[in-house]
Design an enzyme around this catalytic site. Structure first.
Site, PDB file in Angstrom:
ATOM      1  N   LYS A 110       0.871  -1.169   0.000  1.00 50.42           N
ATOM      2  CA  LYS A 110       0.000   0.000   0.000  1.00 50.42           C
ATOM      3  C   LYS A 110       0.915   1.228   0.000  1.00 50.42           C
ATOM      4  O   LYS A 110       1.653   1.469   0.950  1.00 50.42           O
ATOM      5  CB  LYS A 110      -0.908   0.014   1.223  1.00 50.42           C
ATOM      6  CG  LYS A 110      -1.904   1.169   1.206  1.00 50.42           C
ATOM      7  CD  LYS A 110      -2.967   0.995   2.283  1.00 50.42           C
ATOM      8  CE  LYS A 110      -4.100   1.992   2.120  1.00 50.42           C
ATOM      9  NZ  LYS A 110      -3.686   3.381   2.252  1.00 50.42           N
ATOM     10  N   GLU A 165      -0.973   5.140  -7.416  1.00 50.82           N
ATOM     11  CA  GLU A 165      -0.611   6.124  -6.401  1.00 50.82           C
ATOM     12  C   GLU A 165       0.603   6.912  -6.887  1.00 50.82           C
ATOM     13  O   GLU A 165       1.579   6.319  -7.353  1.00 50.82           O
ATOM     14  CB  GLU A 165      -0.279   5.373  -5.102  1.00 50.82           C
ATOM     15  CG  GLU A 165      -0.315   6.210  -3.857  1.00 50.82           C
ATOM     16  CD  GLU A 165      -1.719   6.423  -3.276  1.00 50.82           C
ATOM     17  OE1 GLU A 165      -2.721   6.049  -3.924  1.00 50.82           O
ATOM     18  OE2 GLU A 165      -1.793   6.970  -2.169  1.00 50.82           O
ATOM     19  N   CYS A 419      36.141  28.094  17.569  1.00 47.56           N
ATOM     20  CA  CYS A 419      35.084  27.495  18.408  1.00 47.56           C
ATOM     21  C   CYS A 419      35.298  25.983  18.402  1.00 47.56           C
ATOM     22  O   CYS A 419      35.451  25.372  17.343  1.00 47.56           O
ATOM     23  CB  CYS A 419      33.711  27.852  17.854  1.00 47.56           C
ATOM     24  SG  CYS A 419      32.372  26.931  18.623  1.00 47.56           S
TER      25      CYS A 419
HETATM   26  S1  IVH Z   1      -6.925  -0.263  -4.112  1.00 48.88           S
HETATM   27  C1  IVH Z   1     -10.939  -0.774  -5.007  1.00 48.88           C
HETATM   28  N1  IVH Z   1      -4.347  -0.664  -3.821  1.00 48.88           N
HETATM   29  O1  IVH Z   1      -5.055   3.780  -0.607  1.00 48.88           O
HETATM   30  C2  IVH Z   1      -9.771  -0.519  -4.168  1.00 48.88           C
HETATM   31  N2  IVH Z   1      -5.235   1.412  -3.090  1.00 48.88           N
HETATM   32  O2  IVH Z   1      -6.956   3.746   1.546  1.00 48.88           O
HETATM   33  C3  IVH Z   1      -9.330   0.881  -4.186  1.00 48.88           C
HETATM   34  N3  IVH Z   1      -3.557   2.941  -2.195  1.00 48.88           N
HETATM   35  O3  IVH Z   1      -7.496   5.596  -2.329  1.00 48.88           O
HETATM   36  C4  IVH Z   1      -7.952   1.123  -3.789  1.00 48.88           C
HETATM   37  N4  IVH Z   1      -1.809   1.640  -2.508  1.00 48.88           N
HETATM   38  O4  IVH Z   1      -5.054   5.908  -3.050  1.00 48.88           O
HETATM   39  C5  IVH Z   1      -5.370   0.195  -3.626  1.00 48.88           C
HETATM   40  N5  IVH Z   1      -2.074  -1.136  -3.678  1.00 48.88           N
HETATM   41  C6  IVH Z   1      -3.094  -0.297  -3.484  1.00 48.88           C
HETATM   42  C7  IVH Z   1      -2.908   0.981  -2.940  1.00 48.88           C
HETATM   43  C8  IVH Z   1      -4.010   1.802  -2.740  1.00 48.88           C
HETATM   44  C9  IVH Z   1      -2.233   2.821  -2.079  1.00 48.88           C
HETATM   45  C10 IVH Z   1      -4.340   4.114  -1.762  1.00 48.88           C
HETATM   46  C11 IVH Z   1      -5.358   4.573  -2.758  1.00 48.88           C
HETATM   47  C12 IVH Z   1      -6.689   4.492  -2.060  1.00 48.88           C
HETATM   48  C13 IVH Z   1      -6.282   4.474  -0.628  1.00 48.88           C
HETATM   49  C14 IVH Z   1      -7.316   3.753   0.200  1.00 48.88           C
END
Ligand code: IVH
Length: 488
Positions: A110, A165, A419
């Site tokens: 993530k 992202e 110093c």
């Molecule tokens: S999937 C349908 N995968 O986290 C699923 N999100 O907390 C939608 N994000 O808005 C998101 N890494 O901006 C997904 N590997 C990842 C991600 C990811 C970062 C962010 C994304 C989302 C937020 C949600």
């Protein structure tokens, strides 16, 4: 150059940047790239009607926008349900497996940045939209085009949304902040804010200078026949997007848990910040059947990592004098554990930054630490003030030698060349890896040599004798010989 040469040159440049920005594996030098790039620019200036839309010269426009238009996603962008521990993970997994039996889960990092939706039509990037409220975002197409890991064209003609992202690498984040500090600008609190702020610049040239990176994580509107998410993502990487590499198919909560711990161990080694692991049902058919709640898909969840931002209290501010005489304020905070490391001090950069953030002793503050990101105070919780907090005055005298300091605004300097702090830190720097790389001559030993009166300046290192070293605590024959050898 003929038109055919021009088109070949554009393809060659695209190949060079794909290897550089997507595969992290350059196949040419910057110089070769620049020479070819300038040939392409020259041809385009002479033949403006022949410019191809995916020419690398088309990434940066030069007219700042006055606002961003609103734009609608073709398919909604969702959030994720958070899971914080093994028990929550098991409950989540069981809810799915009790209905669907043997499902597989696709796990991936993530990324901590700003989400972005890319719409490609007829193989061309036509629009890039920020997440916004999930249905309606902002059109940041011009800015997205400056991101080198976003292909301007793909080898697929149907209309498709590629989601991912936008992040800033930790090392680039530190560089941006160093630059901002030099220019007397306010600092970005963390890489996430830096990425989001850079993506929403009205002047695309600023966005272009920030080295943003796009990490794909999913697909929105599409007419694909590929039945599994894992295969779809492989296909996306094949279109010319970055592959995060740390992905894995798991078949049970146990396997997910194991992979989660592996990723956590690797967390610091990633170039960008990760705030968890995302778990998604691999089968698109099962995803469709599970569907959505009001906010989240039922087929995906974020298994969060422990926070790298923690709340603590600022106890005291000490002053450090560097080799160039610059006085740096350092925060001493109530010790907090951040991912297994006890953090008790953090840089405050300079006094302008203290004043801008209005940091006071006794304040509740949020502190950030992660691998290569130097611990820093991200935010002051002013709502928690009791009235007993004390402001931090700009120092007038050097905390080490007592001489009067020169206040230049962002920098406050001790001008006394003798110093002790300046002298000792200069010698430490001289012996360090960046300079002469003298093995065994670290901070502690330089300090010991200085306080024993043996070294007052760099040149004295070369007059050190065996007898002198042997008189120092902890120095026996072998250690002394090694140090003398290293110096000579
Ligand atoms: S999937 C349908 N995968 O986290 C699923 N999100 O907390 C939608 N994000 O808005 C998101 N890494 O901006 C997904 N590997 C990842 C991600 C990811 C970062 C962010 C994304 C989302 C937020 C949600």
């Amino acid at each position: 150059m003929t038109q055919t040469d021009y088109k070949t040159a554009v393809e060659q440049l695209k190949k060079y940047s794909y290897h550089y920005y997507v595969l992290d594996d350059p196949i040419t030098t910057d110089e070769e790239y620049d020479i070819l790039y300038h040939k392409v620019v020259a041809y385009e200036q002479e033949h403006p009607s022949e410019i191809v839309s995916d020419s690398p010269t088309q990434r940066v426009g030069d007219v700042p926008q006055d606002k961003f238009d609103k734009a609608r996603h073709l398919v909604r962008m969702w959030s994720l349900e958070d899971l914080f521990d093994r028990e929550e993970l098991e409950t989540w997994v069981n809810r799915i497996t009790k209905v669907y039996g043997d499902v597989r889960f696709y796990c991936e990092p993530k990324f901590d940045g700003a989400s972005l939706n890319l719409i490609y039509d007829n193989g061309i990037l036509v629009q890039a939209i920020t997440r916004g409220d999930g249905a309606l975002g902002e059109d940041v197409t011009q800015n997205a085009k400056t991101i080198q890991s976003i292909p301007l064209s793909i080898g697929y003609k149907e209309r498709i949304e590629i989601r991912g992202e936008v992040v800033i690498f930790k090392e680039d984040f530190e560089k941006i902040n160093e630059e901002r500090l030099k220019n007397g600008e306010s600092l970005f609190a963390n890489p996430r804010n830096a990425a989001a702020g850079s993506l929403r610049q009205l002047d695309t040239r600023i966005t272009a200078s920030r080295r943003l990176v796009f990490m794909p994580y999913g697909i929105g509107a599409n007419t694909l026949e590929i039945k599994n998410l894992s295969e779809r993502m492989e296909w996306v990487y094949g279109l010319g997007f970055r592959n995060p590499h740390m992905t894995h198919l798991c078949e049970s909560a146990d396997q997910i848990e194991t992979f989660y711990h592996e990723m956590r161990v690797e967390r610091d080694n990633f170039a960008m910040l990760l705030d968890g692991m995302v778990i998604k049902v691999d089968s698109i058919a099962v995803q469709d059947e599970l569907g959505y709640t009001v906010k989240n898909p039922r087929w995906a969840a974020a298994y969060k990592f422990p926070a790298i931002e923690k709340l603590t209290t600022l106890r005291e501010v000490i002053m450090q004098v560097g080799r160039s005489g610059v006085v740096t304020p350092v925060a001493i905070v109530e010790p907090v554990d951040i991912e297994g490391v006890t953090v008790e001090r953090s840089t405050l950069h300079n006094f302008d930054e203290i004043e801008r953030k209005d940091i006071r002793i006794g304040d509740k503050v949020i502190i950030l630490r992660s691998g290569d990101v130097i611990p820093k105070i991200v935010k002051v919780i002013t709502a928690e003030r009791t009235g007993n907090e004390q402001s931090i005055p700009r120092p007038k005298q050097c905390p080490v030698c007592g001489s009067e300091l020169l206040d230049e605004g962002a920098l406050i300097k001790c001008q006394n060349l003798s110093c002790e702090a300046r002298v000792v830190n200069s010698i430490i720097y001289f012996a360090s890896k960046q300079c002469l790389n003298i093995d065994g001559l670290g901070d502690k030993i330089v300090e010991a040599l200085h306080s024993a009166g043996m070294v007052h300046e760099v040149g004295d290192l070369f007059d050190l004798t065996m007898e002198q070293l042997l008189s120092l605590e902890g120095f026996k024959e072998k250690k002394s010989r090694n140090l003398l050898d290293a110096i000579s």
